[in-house]
Design an enzyme around this catalytic site. Structure first.
Site, PDB file in Angstrom:
ATOM      1  N   ARG A 224       0.835  -1.195   0.000  1.00 23.10           N
ATOM      2  CA  ARG A 224       0.000   0.000   0.000  1.00 23.10           C
ATOM      3  C   ARG A 224       0.876   1.254   0.000  1.00 23.10           C
ATOM      4  NH1 ARG A 224      -3.570  -2.584  -1.611  1.00 23.10           N
ATOM      5  NH2 ARG A 224      -5.580  -3.009  -0.654  1.00 23.10           N
ATOM      6  N   HIS A 272      -0.488   0.193 -10.001  1.00 25.24           N
ATOM      7  CA  HIS A 272      -1.263  -0.754  -9.161  1.00 25.24           C
ATOM      8  C   HIS A 272      -1.742  -1.932 -10.010  1.00 25.24           C
ATOM      9  CE1 HIS A 272      -3.605  -0.953  -5.131  1.00 25.24           C
ATOM     10  NE2 HIS A 272      -3.519  -2.163  -5.644  1.00 25.24           N
TER      11      HIS A 272
HETATM   12  C1  GLV Z   1      -5.215  -4.883  -4.115  1.00 23.29           C
HETATM   13  O1  GLV Z   1      -4.634  -3.880  -3.906  1.00 23.29           O
HETATM   14  C2  GLV Z   1      -5.772  -5.748  -3.110  1.00 23.29           C
HETATM   15  O2  GLV Z   1      -5.803  -5.370  -1.924  1.00 23.29           O
HETATM   16  O3  GLV Z   1      -6.204  -6.853  -3.457  1.00 23.29           O
END
Ligand code: GLV
Length: 309
Positions: A224, A272
């Site tokens: 994160r 991401h």
């Molecule tokens: C992606 O970021 C997840 O938490 O699966």
């Protein structure tokens, strides 16, 4: 049973299709037409828009569509006593492992240097180190981190892991707790971060931590964004404390256009993409958890709200 899919960033259609295929009788509601809010007892969500939970009086389950549930827990309206479940999915785990392997192998074999040399038609071999001598470390040994550490070890890397509590992973040197962090960092040339985001891990990637890594270490941040103190990373790169970083997650996503990371020569930005749970793969566990909820059986992958994961 009415399940509401509620997300400010994901489209619900693929989830509806996958859930219907698994359980045709499921009553699934989508924005904006959610029907009678009192009928909704499960919310399936990723970044719920503000006001989501205030309208739902009969909620019995909140289901996060990803591995990390920090964005759900951050919602001040989240009802205090409703169980929260996250996704633990073999396909998502495999995809995370594959992504980290791509980055770590590319870093180890200096593929960026070799590509730049190709552009200059330069035949030059970078200094060679056997994979066995390269010390990589994984922070966070949950479902994703554990599999990543195991498979980096299978490739032949010298792998350590760090976790809040002890873990036993064959072939991986595991350190744990605050007391184990120093020894873990001191031996880690390539640091892969797969921690959950909690109050204990927010800002954990800071100047103090970077200073405990061997000089020139490489960072792979795939958990994160708020783990990372961005100014500290820039300083550590400028000073050579770190040699580079691949970042897949950011404090603000999408990464703002004027952000320094976009053009930094030592930073690789990926949007991401490391690993997302796919609706087709996850629908079965959602339906199974709904069955358990109504049968009064223990839920799969229920998070501990105090721990935050
Ligand atoms: C992606 O970021 C997840 O938490 O699966």
């Amino acid at each position: 049973v009415a399940l509401l899919f509620y997300s400010s960033v994901l489209s619900g259609e693929a989830w509806v299709r996958a859930l219907r295929a698994e359980s045709p009788e499921l009553d699934i509601r989508l924005l904006p037409d959610i029907g009678d809010p009192d009928e909704i007892d499960c919310v399936l969500s990723w970044r719920p828009p503000p006001g989501t939970f205030a309208r739902l009086k009969n909620l019995r389950l909140v289901y996060g569509t990803g591995a990390g549930v920090d964005q759900l827990l951050a919602d001040p309206e989240l009802p205090p006593d409703v169980p929260i479940v996250r996704v633990v999915d073999d396909a998502q785990t495999d995809d995370m492992v594959a992504f980290v392997l791509a980055i770590v192998l590319g870093w180890h074999r200096k593929l960026d240097v070799i590509r730049a040399q190709q552009a200059a038609k330069l035949w030059s071999r970078p200094p060679f180190r056997s994979v066995r001598d390269v010390r990589v470390g994984v922070m966070g040994l949950g479902a994703l981190g554990r599999a990543t550490a195991e498979r980096l070890a299978m490739v032949g890397f010298d792998v350590a892991g760090w976790n809040r509590s002890p873990r036993d992973i064959p072939g991986v040197e595991v350190h744990h707790g605050p007391d184990g962090l120093g020894a873990f960092l001191a031996r880690t040339e390539c640091l892969i971060v797969l921690l959950p985001l909690t109050d204990a891990t927010r800002d954990i990637l800071n100047a103090d931590l970077f200073a405990r890594l061997p000089p020139g270490a490489y960072l792979v941040s795939v958990g994160r964004g708020p783990h990372l103190v961005e100014a500290d990373l820039l300083r550590a790169l400028d000073q050579g404390q770190l040699s580079g970083a691949t970042l897949d997650v950011f404090r603000e996503e999408p990464l703002p256009q004027d952000h320094l990371f976009w053009t930094h020569p030592k930073i690789t930005v990926t949007p991401h993409v490391a690993s997302l749970a796919s609706p087709e793969s996850v629908a079965k566990q959602i339906v199974e958890n709904l069955r358990r909820l109504y049968a009064g059986e223990p839920l799969l992958n229920q998070i501990d709200r105090v721990a935050g994961y």
